[in-house]
Write an enzyme that holds these catalytic residues in place. Structure first.
Site, PDB file in Angstrom:
ATOM      1  N   ASN A  87       0.852  -1.183   0.000  1.00 41.83           N
ATOM      2  CA  ASN A  87       0.000   0.000   0.000  1.00 41.83           C
ATOM      3  C   ASN A  87       0.892   1.238   0.000  1.00 41.83           C
ATOM      4  O   ASN A  87       1.877   1.301   0.743  1.00 41.83           O
ATOM      5  CB  ASN A  87      -0.899  -0.006   1.241  1.00 41.83           C
ATOM      6  CG  ASN A  87      -1.891  -1.154   1.215  1.00 41.83           C
ATOM      7  OD1 ASN A  87      -2.407  -1.522   0.166  1.00 41.83           O
ATOM      8  ND2 ASN A  87      -2.145  -1.751   2.368  1.00 41.83           N
ATOM      9  N   VAL A  96       1.396   2.846   7.850  1.00 37.78           N
ATOM     10  CA  VAL A  96       2.726   2.952   8.467  1.00 37.78           C
ATOM     11  C   VAL A  96       3.704   3.402   7.380  1.00 37.78           C
ATOM     12  O   VAL A  96       3.858   2.738   6.352  1.00 37.78           O
ATOM     13  CB  VAL A  96       3.182   1.600   9.075  1.00 37.78           C
ATOM     14  CG1 VAL A  96       4.567   1.749   9.699  1.00 37.78           C
ATOM     15  CG2 VAL A  96       2.184   1.093  10.109  1.00 37.78           C
ATOM     16  N   HIS A 100       6.652  -1.631   3.276  1.00 39.58           N
ATOM     17  CA  HIS A 100       6.486  -3.009   3.726  1.00 39.58           C
ATOM     18  C   HIS A 100       5.659  -3.778   2.723  1.00 39.58           C
ATOM     19  O   HIS A 100       4.699  -3.240   2.156  1.00 39.58           O
ATOM     20  CB  HIS A 100       5.829  -3.071   5.115  1.00 39.58           C
ATOM     21  CG  HIS A 100       4.564  -2.285   5.227  1.00 39.58           C
ATOM     22  ND1 HIS A 100       4.557  -0.912   5.404  1.00 39.58           N
ATOM     23  CD2 HIS A 100       3.264  -2.652   5.183  1.00 39.58           C
ATOM     24  CE1 HIS A 100       3.316  -0.486   5.478  1.00 39.58           C
ATOM     25  NE2 HIS A 100       2.501  -1.528   5.326  1.00 39.58           N
ATOM     26  N   HIS A 102       3.135  -6.867   2.345  1.00 36.62           N
ATOM     27  CA  HIS A 102       2.286  -7.831   3.036  1.00 36.62           C
ATOM     28  C   HIS A 102       2.379  -9.160   2.291  1.00 36.62           C
ATOM     29  O   HIS A 102       2.303  -9.187   1.060  1.00 36.62           O
ATOM     30  CB  HIS A 102       0.811  -7.399   2.994  1.00 36.62           C
ATOM     31  CG  HIS A 102       0.489  -6.130   3.710  1.00 36.62           C
ATOM     32  ND1 HIS A 102      -0.141  -6.103   4.934  1.00 36.62           N
ATOM     33  CD2 HIS A 102       0.696  -4.834   3.375  1.00 36.62           C
ATOM     34  CE1 HIS A 102      -0.331  -4.846   5.310  1.00 36.62           C
ATOM     35  NE2 HIS A 102       0.176  -4.052   4.377  1.00 36.62           N
TER      36      HIS A 102
HETATM   37  P1  AMP Z   1      -0.482  -0.683   5.809  1.00 38.28           P
HETATM   38  O1  AMP Z   1      -1.908  -0.325   6.106  1.00 38.28           O
HETATM   39  O2  AMP Z   1      -0.253  -1.255   4.435  1.00 38.28           O
HETATM   40  O3  AMP Z   1       0.460   0.471   6.096  1.00 38.28           O
HETATM   41  O4  AMP Z   1      -0.108  -1.866   6.779  1.00 38.28           O
HETATM   42  C1  AMP Z   1       0.331  -1.667   8.067  1.00 38.28           C
HETATM   43  C2  AMP Z   1       0.125  -2.968   8.787  1.00 38.28           C
HETATM   44  O5  AMP Z   1       0.912  -2.948   9.960  1.00 38.28           O
HETATM   45  C3  AMP Z   1      -1.303  -3.267   9.197  1.00 38.28           C
HETATM   46  O6  AMP Z   1      -1.740  -4.463   8.579  1.00 38.28           O
HETATM   47  C4  AMP Z   1      -1.219  -3.393  10.720  1.00 38.28           C
HETATM   48  O7  AMP Z   1      -2.051  -4.400  11.236  1.00 38.28           O
HETATM   49  C5  AMP Z   1       0.253  -3.708  10.924  1.00 38.28           C
HETATM   50  N1  AMP Z   1       0.808  -3.332  12.215  1.00 38.28           N
HETATM   51  C6  AMP Z   1       0.654  -2.173  12.883  1.00 38.28           C
HETATM   52  N2  AMP Z   1       1.336  -2.176  14.034  1.00 38.28           N
HETATM   53  C7  AMP Z   1       1.951  -3.378  14.100  1.00 38.28           C
HETATM   54  C8  AMP Z   1       2.804  -4.008  15.051  1.00 38.28           C
HETATM   55  N3  AMP Z   1       3.178  -3.388  16.190  1.00 38.28           N
HETATM   56  N4  AMP Z   1       3.252  -5.262  14.798  1.00 38.28           N
HETATM   57  C9  AMP Z   1       2.878  -5.899  13.667  1.00 38.28           C
HETATM   58  N5  AMP Z   1       2.087  -5.361  12.727  1.00 38.28           N
HETATM   59  C10 AMP Z   1       1.616  -4.123  12.938  1.00 38.28           C
END
Ligand code: AMP
Length: 114
Positions: A87, A96, A100, A102
């Site tokens: 994303n 975030v 990253h 997924h």
């Molecule tokens: P995005 O929305 O593509 O930025 O994905 C961010 C992802 O990070 C989401 O699927 C969240 O569930 C995951 N996430 C947020 N905080 C944490 C954490 N502390 N440990 C593992 N995953 C996390």
């Protein structure tokens, strides 16, 4: 660049369920899994999102994606298949600001993109 939650996971300042780590990447389980297997892979060299990977050496971008595939294989998903999602930005649903990938799998995923 301010620290995100993934910077803190990388620095081992907060815990995560790490499934793979080497010199290039860190892979850990998503805290809110959207499939039976849901793992996030981040490069150790920071970029905010896919847009910023354009400034990387193509070799480094390639290494990142090869490592994503290696993590999927290690998770036992290479044969059955899996979904990879990146994303980017607000409208792309990025929450975030640390690039990253997924990896989603372990079950038959419905829909092509959702
Ligand atoms: P995005 O929305 O593509 O930025 O994905 C961010 C992802 O990070 C989401 O699927 C969240 O569930 C995951 N996430 C947020 N905080 C944490 C954490 N502390 N440990 C593992 N995953 C996390």
């Amino acid at each position: 660049m301010s620290d995100t939650i993934f910077d803190k996971i990388l620095a081992k300042q907060i815990p995560a369920q790490i499934v793979y780590e080497d010199n290039d990447v860190l892979a850990f389980r998503d805290i809110s899994p959207q499939a039976k297997v849901h793992v996030l892979v981040i490069p150790k060299k920071k970029a905010r999102n896919l847009n910023e990977l354009r400034s990387w050496r193509p070799e480094d971008v390639g290494i990142f994606f090869q490592k994503v595939a290696s993590v999927a294989e290690q998770l036992g998903l290479a044969g059955s298949g899996y979904r990879t999602v990146l994303n980017t930005g607000h409208e792309g649903g990025q929450s975030v600001d640390y690039v990253h990938a997924h990896i989603l799998g372990g079950e038959s995923l419905s829909g092509r993109f959702a």
